[in-house]
Design a protein around this motif. Structure first.
Motif, PDB file in Angstrom:
ATOM      1  N   GLU A 212       0.843  -1.216   0.000  1.00  0.00           N
ATOM      2  CA  GLU A 212       0.000   0.000   0.000  1.00  0.00           C
ATOM      3  C   GLU A 212       0.871   1.256   0.000  1.00  0.00           C
ATOM      4  O   GLU A 212       0.569   2.237  -0.675  1.00  0.00           O
ATOM      5  CB  GLU A 212      -0.908   0.047   1.246  1.00  0.00           C
ATOM      6  CG  GLU A 212      -1.986  -1.014   1.300  1.00  0.00           C
ATOM      7  CD  GLU A 212      -1.480  -2.381   1.767  1.00  0.00           C
ATOM      8  OE1 GLU A 212      -0.273  -2.537   2.032  1.00  0.00           O
ATOM      9  OE2 GLU A 212      -2.321  -3.305   1.845  1.00  0.00           O
ATOM     10  N   ASP A 215       2.623   1.770  -3.431  1.00  0.00           N
ATOM     11  CA  ASP A 215       1.667   2.293  -4.420  1.00  0.00           C
ATOM     12  C   ASP A 215       1.315   3.753  -4.141  1.00  0.00           C
ATOM     13  O   ASP A 215       1.184   4.554  -5.072  1.00  0.00           O
ATOM     14  CB  ASP A 215       0.402   1.420  -4.446  1.00  0.00           C
ATOM     15  CG  ASP A 215       0.628   0.140  -5.245  1.00  0.00           C
ATOM     16  OD1 ASP A 215       1.632   0.069  -5.979  1.00  0.00           O
ATOM     17  OD2 ASP A 215      -0.194  -0.788  -5.141  1.00  0.00           O
ATOM     18  N   LYS A 216       1.164   4.072  -2.852  1.00  0.00           N
ATOM     19  CA  LYS A 216       0.819   5.458  -2.499  1.00  0.00           C
ATOM     20  C   LYS A 216       1.941   6.421  -2.926  1.00  0.00           C
ATOM     21  O   LYS A 216       1.674   7.499  -3.450  1.00  0.00           O
ATOM     22  CB  LYS A 216       0.590   5.550  -0.984  1.00  0.00           C
ATOM     23  CG  LYS A 216      -0.528   6.502  -0.617  1.00  0.00           C
ATOM     24  CD  LYS A 216      -0.763   6.543   0.869  1.00  0.00           C
ATOM     25  CE  LYS A 216      -2.027   5.827   1.259  1.00  0.00           C
ATOM     26  NZ  LYS A 216      -2.270   5.852   2.698  1.00  0.00           N
ATOM     27  N   LYS A 219       1.633   6.868  -6.667  1.00  0.00           N
ATOM     28  CA  LYS A 219       0.404   7.560  -7.100  1.00  0.00           C
ATOM     29  C   LYS A 219       0.438   9.035  -6.695  1.00  0.00           C
ATOM     30  O   LYS A 219       0.191   9.917  -7.499  1.00  0.00           O
ATOM     31  CB  LYS A 219      -0.829   6.878  -6.487  1.00  0.00           C
ATOM     32  CG  LYS A 219      -1.218   5.618  -7.242  1.00  0.00           C
ATOM     33  CD  LYS A 219      -2.633   5.186  -6.981  1.00  0.00           C
ATOM     34  CE  LYS A 219      -2.768   4.459  -5.668  1.00  0.00           C
ATOM     35  NZ  LYS A 219      -4.038   3.769  -5.518  1.00  0.00           N
ATOM     36  N   LEU A 220       0.761   9.272  -5.432  1.00  0.00           N
ATOM     37  CA  LEU A 220       0.728  10.657  -4.945  1.00  0.00           C
ATOM     38  C   LEU A 220       1.991  11.426  -5.301  1.00  0.00           C
ATOM     39  O   LEU A 220       1.964  12.634  -5.475  1.00  0.00           O
ATOM     40  CB  LEU A 220       0.517  10.685  -3.424  1.00  0.00           C
ATOM     41  CG  LEU A 220      -0.747  10.002  -2.916  1.00  0.00           C
ATOM     42  CD1 LEU A 220      -0.880  10.167  -1.402  1.00  0.00           C
ATOM     43  CD2 LEU A 220      -1.992  10.538  -3.613  1.00  0.00           C
ATOM     44  N   GLY A 227      -0.724   2.456  -8.627  1.00  0.00           N
ATOM     45  CA  GLY A 227       0.606   2.143  -8.126  1.00  0.00           C
ATOM     46  C   GLY A 227       1.155   0.928  -8.863  1.00  0.00           C
ATOM     47  O   GLY A 227       0.389   0.151  -9.449  1.00  0.00           O
TER      48      GLY A 227
END
Ligand SMILES: CC(=O)CC(=O)SCCNC(=O)CCNC(=O)[C@H](O)C(C)(C)COP(=O)(O)OP(=O)(O)OC[C@H]1O[C@@H](n2cnc3c(N)ncnc32)[C@H](O)[C@@H]1OP(=O)(O)O
Ligand SMILES: NC(=O)C1=CN([C@@H]2O[C@H](COP(=O)(O)OP(=O)(O)OC[C@H]3O[C@@H](n4cnc5c(N)ncnc54)[C@H](OP(=O)(O)O)[C@@H]3O)[C@@H](O)[C@H]2O)C=CC1
Length: 286
Positions: A212, A215-216, A219-220, A227
């Motif tokens: 998680e 991927d964060k 993505k961010l 992600g």
């Protein structure tokens, strides 16, 4: 030559999407898979995808009906004899693809073009098992096919200009943007994308961060829509592993070594979204 009838082989996530966009562009489509259950799932997947477009008001119900009417699920490979073009989208394995291409070469009429949606395998090697290497070409769609605008087009050593022209025009007719790239393992898309995904898996394997968090970050921090681990699950971990192996074998460079965690998940049958479990858990494979 006018391409009117296409056989799509492999009704998985890519084959069903290719069948959908081909039928939406007015072509008659024969959709074939070795497994009847996969054929049913493929039809269910594209029906759902078209249904989503109807719900969003982007497609009329009658258009959906006429697109569906142009797609014929077909259990017999022999019907490739009716096609002007075959687009192969079976598993990413040279052995499976060359066996199929030999058979297609026997079944298809002399003018028929044989295209492969391979993610990474050399087109020249696939073409070489047929008696028509000038009519074999790579037509690499992106996932999800109905959404992504790119088609990488890859010529084998012998692919003719005429065949290249037909496939480029057809990709445009399907609403896609063709980009020509040379025949090297992974082409451009997966030579660049897959080492990033593999590296993301290494960060989990080495305990740098949980899936998680990885991927964060992407993505961010980098504005990626998914992600890399979410994307790996989406592509299919078996496909990701095959691509890394092809890059590793093809270039003989240790930088492409598949992460042991990727191997482990594939051996365990954790293939991502299509089996309900990969780096994440999913309710539905469709
Ligand atoms: C491995 C290889 O060889 C090569 C590859 O393909 S690598 C993979 C390449 N693909 C990617 O990198 C995909 C990255 N992800 C994305 O672009 C996005 O997350 C996504 C388009 C898949 C979904 O986008 P999202 O905004 O999160 O979700 P969502 O709002 O549901 O979908 C966006 C649009 O796509 C449509 N869509 C999403 N998935 C779809 C599918 N499977 N079939 C049809 N349409 C779909 C939605 O209907 C929606 O349409 P509208 O904008 O018209 O409403
Ligand atoms: N996933 C992705 O994001 C992308 C994948 N690709 C490429 O597209 C191809 C397909 O990938 P994808 O759709 O994800 O894979 P899937 O596993 O979703 O689908 C493959 C399908 O092919 C069937 N199949 C296997 N062998 C044969 C055969 N000999 N004859 C007919 N059907 C067969 C499988 O049946 P069964 O399940 O019963 O074995 C399955 O239904 C691969 O070459 C892949 O590299 C290209 C771009 C993106």
């Amino acid at each position: 030559m006018a391409i009117q009838t296409v056989m799509v082989i492999g009704a998985g996530q890519m084959g069903s999407g290719i069948a959908q966009v081909a039928a939406a562009s007015g072509l008659n489509v024969l959709l074939h898979d070795i497994a009847e259950v996969s054929l049913h799932q493929g039809i269910a997947r594209l029906t759902k995808s078209l249904g989503r477009s109807v719900e969003k008001g982007k497609l009329a119900e009658e258009e959906k009906t006429s697109i569906m009417a142009r797609i014929l699920p077909c259990a017999q490979l022999d019907r490739a004899a009716e096609a002007d073009l075959v687009i192969e989208a079976i598993i990413e394995s040279m052995e499976h693809k060359t066996t199929l291409f030999k058979r297609l070469d026997d079944l298809c009429r002399p003018h028929t073009i044989l295209a492969t949606n391979t993610s990474s395998l050399p087109i020249t090697e696939i073409a070489a098992v047929t008696g028509r290497p000038s009519q074999v070409i790579g037509m690499h769609f992106m996932n999800p096919v109905p959404v992504m605008p790119l088609v990488e087009i890859i010529r084998g050593l012998e692919t003719s200009d005429e065949v290249f022209g037909h496939i480029r025009d057809l990709a445009e007719r399907m609403g896609k943007t063709p980009v020509e790239v040379n025949d090297f393992p992974g082409f451009v898309s997966n030579r660049v994308l897959m080492p990033m995904i593999n590296e993301a898996i290494y960060t989990v394997y080495e305990g740098v961060a949980a899936p998680e968090a990885v991927d964060k970050v992407m993505k961010l921090g980098m504005n990626h829509p998914m992600g890399p681990l979410e994307l790996a699950d989406f592509i299919g971990l078996d496909t990701c592993l095959s691509i890394m192996e092809i890059l590793h074998d093809g270039f003989g460079d240790g930088k492409y070594r598949p992460c042991p965690l990727l191997r482990k998940y594939v051996k365990a049958g954790r293939l991502g979204r299509k089996t309900g479990k990969g780096f994440y858990t999913y309710d539905s494979s469709l």
